[in-house]
Scaffold this active site. Sequence first.
Site, PDB file in Angstrom:
ATOM      1  N   THR A 186      -5.407   6.936 -13.869  1.00  0.00           N
ATOM      2  CA  THR A 186      -5.243   6.783 -15.305  1.00  0.00           C
ATOM      3  C   THR A 186      -6.232   5.712 -15.674  1.00  0.00           C
ATOM      4  OG1 THR A 186      -2.920   7.430 -15.532  1.00  0.00           O
ATOM      5  CG2 THR A 186      -3.631   5.710 -16.967  1.00  0.00           C
ATOM      6  N   ARG A 214       4.522  19.042 -18.175  1.00  0.00           N
ATOM      7  CA  ARG A 214       4.890  17.682 -17.731  1.00  0.00           C
ATOM      8  C   ARG A 214       4.065  16.615 -18.473  1.00  0.00           C
ATOM      9  NH1 ARG A 214       2.296  12.960 -15.412  1.00  0.00           N
ATOM     10  NH2 ARG A 214       3.883  11.851 -14.256  1.00  0.00           N
ATOM     11  N   GLY A 237       0.602   4.612 -12.664  1.00  0.00           N
ATOM     12  CA  GLY A 237       1.424   4.848 -11.485  1.00  0.00           C
ATOM     13  C   GLY A 237       2.220   6.118 -11.650  1.00  0.00           C
ATOM     14  N   GLY A 239       4.403   8.216 -13.110  1.00  0.00           N
ATOM     15  CA  GLY A 239       4.850   8.064 -14.487  1.00  0.00           C
ATOM     16  C   GLY A 239       6.345   8.188 -14.704  1.00  0.00           C
TER      17      GLY A 239
END
Length: 320
Positions: A186, A214, A237, A239
């Site tokens: 991310t 998702r 991380g 999520g």
Amino acid sequence: MNGTSGRFALVVHGGAGVIEREDMSAEDERDILASLEDALDAGHAVLSTGGSALDAVQAAVVALEEAPRFNAGRGSVYTADGTHELDASIMEGHTRRAGAVAGVATIRNPVRLAREVMEHSPHVMLIGAGAERFADTRDAVERVPNAWFDTPARFAQLQQAQARERAAAEAPGQDPADLKGKYFGTVGAVALDVHGHLAAATSTGGMTNKQWGRVGDSPLIGAGTWADDRCAVSGTGWGEFYIRNAVAHDICARVAYRGDTLQAAADEVIWRRVGELGGDGGAIALDRDGHIAMPFNTSGMYRAWIGVDGDRGAAIFREG
Ligand code: ASP
């Protein structure tokens, strides 16, 4: 006014996860650090000329979305269907204005669309086809075909993920849902401007091989992104665990309500709260006094920073 008025700071990340030094070539490392530096430069250009933290985090995240090494914008991971669905959010601390998009497929820089949602719609979050229709009304938002996000490295990752999940499903005793540290990445930025204001932004392609629409924490205000008038956070991380712990908000709430230092608050949430539920990842955090915290409970987190004293750095591994 606070003690840093007239000074600025910026922190960026390019994701946390299983990043092993021995798996990374010198060229990979150089490229990744150079992309992080480019993002710092983009934010620095805004902040050093008196621009807003909001513009700075957007500029830094756009630079990271454009860098194919990171899982955001170009270089986003693939869904189980072999497409890309992107998520992003942005928040300004002192006004608490926020914007977010999830599951968009044709937006070159999702963080720009999140900003447009914040400033030009009455809403905070738009998803999927509706977000795309809103983008049709905004000239500032560049559109690209979904295949524009393709990269061979991410395609190989999809194939590995699918093979691994097939093998895990067939092997008794292995949990196919155990994705710890496997498929993440991310980008994000937090900034403090010379006016003493904070902002945060996060953008992602989400999780490799994701299905069923998702959506992780990155576009969720309070989970992946938060900014108020004393603290700003962008997370990276697994999520689902960031959502369940309201990670970004919890870090800032600990600073506001308990008087924790930023470092103590960020460490507690990343190491203990996320960790004890079984999740993993990291976060970048910045407070109005210019303190920076960058905890991660994974083997690495791509990160770079400019402190209020002008110190500048970039690192991948813990010792960095
Ligand atoms: N948090 C992101 C998600 O779950 C992925 C990541 O940060 O690595 O979508």
